[in-house]
Design a protein around this motif. Structure first.
Motif, PDB file in Angstrom:
ATOM      1  N   UNK A  87       7.739 -10.018 -10.885  1.00 37.37           N
ATOM      2  CA  UNK A  87       8.346  -9.046  -9.967  1.00 37.37           C
ATOM      3  C   UNK A  87       8.903  -7.887 -10.785  1.00 37.37           C
ATOM      4  N   UNK A  88       8.326  -6.711 -10.618  1.00 41.21           N
ATOM      5  CA  UNK A  88       8.771  -5.548 -11.386  1.00 41.21           C
ATOM      6  C   UNK A  88      10.221  -5.198 -11.045  1.00 41.21           C
ATOM      7  N   UNK A  89      10.985  -4.913 -12.078  1.00 41.14           N
ATOM      8  CA  UNK A  89      12.379  -4.536 -11.879  1.00 41.14           C
ATOM      9  C   UNK A  89      12.476  -3.287 -10.987  1.00 41.14           C
ATOM     10  N   UNK A  90      13.373  -3.346 -10.014  1.00 43.12           N
ATOM     11  CA  UNK A  90      13.548  -2.217  -9.101  1.00 43.12           C
ATOM     12  C   UNK A  90      12.873  -2.406  -7.761  1.00 43.12           C
ATOM     13  N   UNK A  91      12.068  -3.475  -7.655  1.00 45.74           N
ATOM     14  CA  UNK A  91      11.384  -3.730  -6.373  1.00 45.74           C
ATOM     15  C   UNK A  91      12.076  -4.818  -5.553  1.00 45.74           C
ATOM     16  N   UNK A 103       4.670  -4.705  -7.797  1.00 48.11           N
ATOM     17  CA  UNK A 103       4.966  -3.540  -8.621  1.00 48.11           C
ATOM     18  C   UNK A 103       4.909  -2.267  -7.780  1.00 48.11           C
ATOM     19  N   UNK A 104       5.595  -1.240  -8.246  1.00 48.77           N
ATOM     20  CA  UNK A 104       5.592   0.052  -7.566  1.00 48.77           C
ATOM     21  C   UNK A 104       4.291   0.790  -7.846  1.00 48.77           C
ATOM     22  N   UNK A 105       3.823   1.515  -6.838  1.00 50.90           N
ATOM     23  CA  UNK A 105       2.626   2.342  -6.995  1.00 50.90           C
ATOM     24  C   UNK A 105       2.813   3.583  -6.120  1.00 50.90           C
ATOM     25  N   UNK A 106       3.357   4.644  -6.721  1.00 56.33           N
ATOM     26  CA  UNK A 106       3.654   5.847  -5.955  1.00 56.33           C
ATOM     27  C   UNK A 106       4.816   5.607  -5.001  1.00 56.33           C
ATOM     28  N   UNK A 107       4.599   5.938  -3.720  1.00 58.95           N
ATOM     29  CA  UNK A 107       5.657   5.749  -2.729  1.00 58.95           C
ATOM     30  C   UNK A 107       5.527   4.411  -2.014  1.00 58.95           C
ATOM     31  N   UNK A 141      -9.721 -16.024  -5.680  1.00 60.48           N
ATOM     32  CA  UNK A 141      -9.465 -15.034  -4.639  1.00 60.48           C
ATOM     33  C   UNK A 141      -8.299 -14.136  -5.040  1.00 60.48           C
ATOM     34  N   UNK A 142      -8.422 -12.836  -4.690  1.00 65.20           N
ATOM     35  CA  UNK A 142      -7.333 -11.878  -4.887  1.00 65.20           C
ATOM     36  C   UNK A 142      -7.024 -11.256  -3.527  1.00 65.20           C
ATOM     37  N   UNK A 143      -5.790 -11.417  -3.091  1.00 64.94           N
ATOM     38  CA  UNK A 143      -5.347 -10.820  -1.829  1.00 64.94           C
ATOM     39  C   UNK A 143      -4.234  -9.829  -2.148  1.00 64.94           C
ATOM     40  N   UNK A 144      -4.367  -8.606  -1.646  1.00 62.76           N
ATOM     41  CA  UNK A 144      -3.343  -7.590  -1.928  1.00 62.76           C
ATOM     42  C   UNK A 144      -3.034  -6.783  -0.675  1.00 62.76           C
ATOM     43  N   UNK A 145      -1.849  -6.200  -0.662  1.00 63.18           N
ATOM     44  CA  UNK A 145      -1.472  -5.281   0.416  1.00 63.18           C
ATOM     45  C   UNK A 145      -0.380  -4.355  -0.095  1.00 63.18           C
ATOM     46  N   UNK A 146      -0.198  -3.261   0.633  1.00 63.65           N
ATOM     47  CA  UNK A 146       0.805  -2.261   0.266  1.00 63.65           C
ATOM     48  C   UNK A 146       1.860  -2.155   1.355  1.00 63.65           C
TER      49      UNK A 146
END
Length: 566
Positions: free
Chosen positions: A443-447, A483-487, A548-553
Motif C-alpha cells: 500500500x503506497x504511503x499517502x493512499x 498506488x496513486x496514478x494522477x488524480x 489473473x490480474x484484476x485492476x480498477x481505478x
C-alpha cells in the motif's frame, strides 16, 4: 397646415393602436415564432384591420381619401410577416378602399397597398436582420408613399385633379407615413428588447434558485427541503410570499401573511385542488385564495404543480400583494415548477439507485457469509485442542471479518479499512490452509485515507483464493498493490492461480447467469457498482495456468462521483 395637424392627430391614434397590439400576447407570440397556416391567417387579419384603421383615419381632399396612414399597416405587415402577409394585407386594404371610398383615385389607391406590402416583404426576404429596424422602416415608409403618389399620377384621371391632390398631400403623407412605419417598428423592437430582458432576468433568477436549492431537493420533497427552497425563492424573486404543499397540506411558507398562513394547514382551496388534480399551472385571484383572515395582504397568486414523472405530488405557489396578473411571475413560477419537478425526479432516481446498490451489497454479504462461516468454524473445531491459541486468533479474526462485512449503511470507507477487512479474511484462510496461501500487500504511503465504496477489494481477493489458488495443489500467492496514478488510485489484485477462461470472463462482464451462481458473483457485483459510480469497472487479464490480474481505478476526490451515493 391644417392637413399636417389632422394627420398628426390621426397618426397618434394609429400609434396608440399599434402599442395596444404589441401588448397582446397573441400578437407577440405570432411575431416571435415560426407560424403555421392558422397563425399566418390570424396575423394577416390583425394587420388588415390595422391597415384599414389607417384608411378610416384619412382626410378627404377634393373628393378623394388619399390622405391617410394605411401604408403604415401594409408596409409593416410585409416587413414583419413576409411577402405573403404583406400581399394579402395590401389586397385587403386596397379592396376595402376601392369598395367603400372609390373616387377618382380609387383604382390607384387599391393597387398601391398591394405593392407596398410586397415592398415590405422584399426587406423581409433580403435583409431579415433589418426587418424590425425603425430607421429602415422610416426609409421604406417614405419610398412606399412616393410610390403610391406616382401610381396616382399614372392612373388617376383627370390628371390635373390628381396633380393638384398630390401637391397638397405629398409632403405630409411622406413625412407621416414614413414616421408612422418607423414608430411602429420602434415599438415592436422595444417590446422585443423588454421581453428579452425579462427572459434573461428570469433565467438568471431560475438558475440561481436552482443552484441554491439543488442540495436540498436531492433529499426529496420534505419539510426541510421545502422550507429552504421557499426561503431562497422569496429572497431572490421578491414575491410577497411563497408556499410549497404536498397533496394534503402546506409544508413550507415564507413571506407576508405568515401569521395566519403556516406549515401544517390543510390545503383546502378549490383552485389548489384543481392544480393538483389537473397537473396544470393556474393564476389565482384574491377570491380564489379563499383566505378567511380579514386583513390578509395577499391579493393574487400563481400555482404550479410539482410533477416528478407522471404523478403530481404537490404544488409551488407564488403570492403577490397586488391584484391582477403578472407574466413575469407566471414565467418564474412555471420555470421553477418544471425545474423542481426535474430535481425531485432525479432525487427519486438516485434513491432507487441507492436501494439497488444496497440490495447488491446485502446479496454479496449473504453470498459470502454462510459457506465461509461454516468452513471457518470447522477450522476452529479442528484447532481448539491441538492449537488453542491459534484457534483463539482465528476466532478473533473471524469476529473482525464479520463485523466489517456486516456493517450496514456505510457509504464509503478508506483504503485502510478495506485492507483491514482483507487482512482478517486472509488470516482466516491462511489458518485453514496452512502454508498453501500467501499474501503480499503493498500500500503506497499517502493512499491509506482515500475513500472507496465498501466491499470492492475483499470479494476480488476471495475470488482469487477460492477460484484461482485453492484448486492448485501447491496453492499460491495473491498480491495486492495500491498506488496513486494522477488524480486516481489504481488497485491491482494479482494471483498465480489457474486463471479464468475467456468464456467465463465474457459471462462476468455480460452479466450472464451461470449454473454455479457463486462463481463470479463477487466480480460481477463489484464491476457493476464501479461502473455505475465511476463509469469504468474492472479490468481483468487472465491466462489459463498462469494466473489473473484484476485492476480498477478510483478517483481521489469524491467530487468526481456521478451523483450516486452508496
Amino acid at each position: 397646415m391644417d392637413l399636417i395637424k389632422i394627420l398628426a392627430e390621426r397618426l397618434s391614434i394609429i400609434v396608440t393602436i399599434a402599442l395596444l397590439m404589441t401588448k397582446s400576447q397573441v400578437f407577440r407570440r405570432y411575431l416571435n415564432s415560426q407560424l403555421n397556416k392558422r397563425q399566418t391567417l390570424t396575423l394577416m387579419l390583425i394587420f388588415g384591420v390595422f391597415s384599414m384603421a389607417g384608411t378610416y383615419s384619412g382626410v378627404s381632399i377634393n373628393g378623394a381619401n388619399a390622405a391617410n396612414t394605411s401604408a403604415i399597416g401594409t408596409v409593416s405587415a410585409g416587413m414583419l410577416g413576409g411577402p405573403l402577409v404583406g400581399l394579402v394585407v395590401g389586397a385587403i386594404t386596397g379592396l376595402h378602399f376601392y369598395i367603400f371610398y372609390g373616387g377618382f383615385t380609387g383604382l390607384a389607391c387599391a393597387i398601391s397597398p398591394i405593392l407596398q406590402g410586397l415592398l415590405g416583404g422584399l426587406i423581409y426576404w433580403l435583409a431579415r436582420d433589418k426587418n424590425d429596424d425603425w430607421k429602415v422602416g422610416v426609409g421604406l415608409g417614405i419610398i412606399a408613399q412616393i410610390m403610391e403618389m406616382a401610381i396616382i399620377l399614372m392612373i388617376a384621371r383627370p390628371f390635373e385633379e390628381a396633380w393638384n391632390l398630390i401637391m397638397v398631400i405629398a409632403m405630409p403623407m411622406v413625412i407621416f407615413n414614413g414616421l408612422g412605419v418607423g414608430l411602429f417598428l420602434y415599438i415592436i423592437k422595444t417590446v422585443y428588447h423588454e421581453e428579452e430582458q425579462i427572459a434573461a432576468l428570469q433565467a438568471q433568477n431560475v438558475l440561481q434558485i436552482a443552484d441554491l436549492t439543488l442540495p436540498y431537493f436531492r433529499k426529496g420533497l420534505n419539510l426541510e427541503s421545502a422550507q429552504k427552497a421557499a426561503e431562497i425563492i422569496q429572497k431572490i424573486s421578491n414575491v410577497a410570499a411563497v408556499a410549497i404543499t404536498n397533496k394534503q397540506q402546506i409544508i413550507a411558507y415564507v413571506g407576508l401573511g405568515s401569521d395566519h398562513h403556516f406549515i401544517g394547514q390543510p390545503f383546502m382551496t378549490e383552485a389548489g385542488h384543481k392544480v393538483l388534480r389537473d397537473g396544470k399551472s393556474m393564476q389565482i385571484s384574491e377570491m380564489e385564495i379563499e383566505c378567511k383572515y380579514p386583513n390578509c395582504p395577499l391579493r393574487s397568486a400563481i400555482a404550479v404543480p410539482l410533477r416528478p414523472g407522471e404523478k403530481t405530488i404537490g404544488a409551488l405557489i407564488l403570492y403577490r400583494a397586488r391584484r391582477g396578473k403578472s407574466i413575469i411571475d407566471v414565467t418564474l413560477a412555471e420555470g421553477l415548477g418544471k425545474l423542481f419537478s426535474t430535481q425531485l425526479e432525479l432525487a427519486d432516481l438516485e434513491h432507487q439507485k441507492e436501494l439497488s446498490v444496497a440490495s447488491e451489497i446485502r446479496a454479496l454479504q449473504a453470498q459470502i457469509q454462510p459457506h465461509f462461516l461454516f468452513n471457518t468454524l470447522n477450522t476452529v473445531v479442528s484447532l481448539i485442542r491441538s492449537q488453542p491459541e491459534k484457534a483463539r486468533e482465528v476466532l478473533i479474526f473471524l469476529g473482525e471479518f464479520l463485523r466489517r462485512n456486516m456493517r450496514q449503511g456505510v457509504s464509503f470507507h478508506t483504503v485502510r479499512e478495506e485492507c483491514k477487512h482483507v487482512e482478517a479474511y486472509m488470516a482466516i484462510e491462511e489458518a485453514r490452509f496452512s502454508n498453501k496461501l500467501k499474501v503480499d500487500m503493498n500500500i503506497e504511503t499517502g493512499t491509506e485515507n482515500i475513500i472507496l465504496p465498501p466491499l470492492v477489494l475483499q470479494p476480488l481477493v476471495e475470488n482469487a483464493v477460492r477460484h484461482g489458488l485453492l484448486p492448485k495443489d501447491s496453492g499460491g500467492t495473491v498480491s495486492i498493490h495500491v498506488h496513486k496514478d494522477g488524480d486516481s488510485i489504481q488497485i491491482i489484485v494479482r494471483d498465480d492461480g489457474i486463471g479464468i477462461s475467456s468464456f467465463k470472463l465474457r459471462d462476468i462482464f455480460e452479466g450472464v447467469e451461470e449454473d454455479d451462481a457463486e462463481i463470479g458473483i463477487g466480480l460481477k457485483n463489484v464491476h457493476r457498482r464501479l461502473l455505475r459510480l465511476y463509469g469504468q469497472g474492472l479490468l481483468i487479464e487472465s491466462i489459463l495456468g498462469v494466473g489473473t490480474i484484476i485492476s480498477f481505478r478510483v478517483p481521489i476526490s469524491r467530487s468526481v462521483l456521478r451523483g450516486v451515493t452508496l
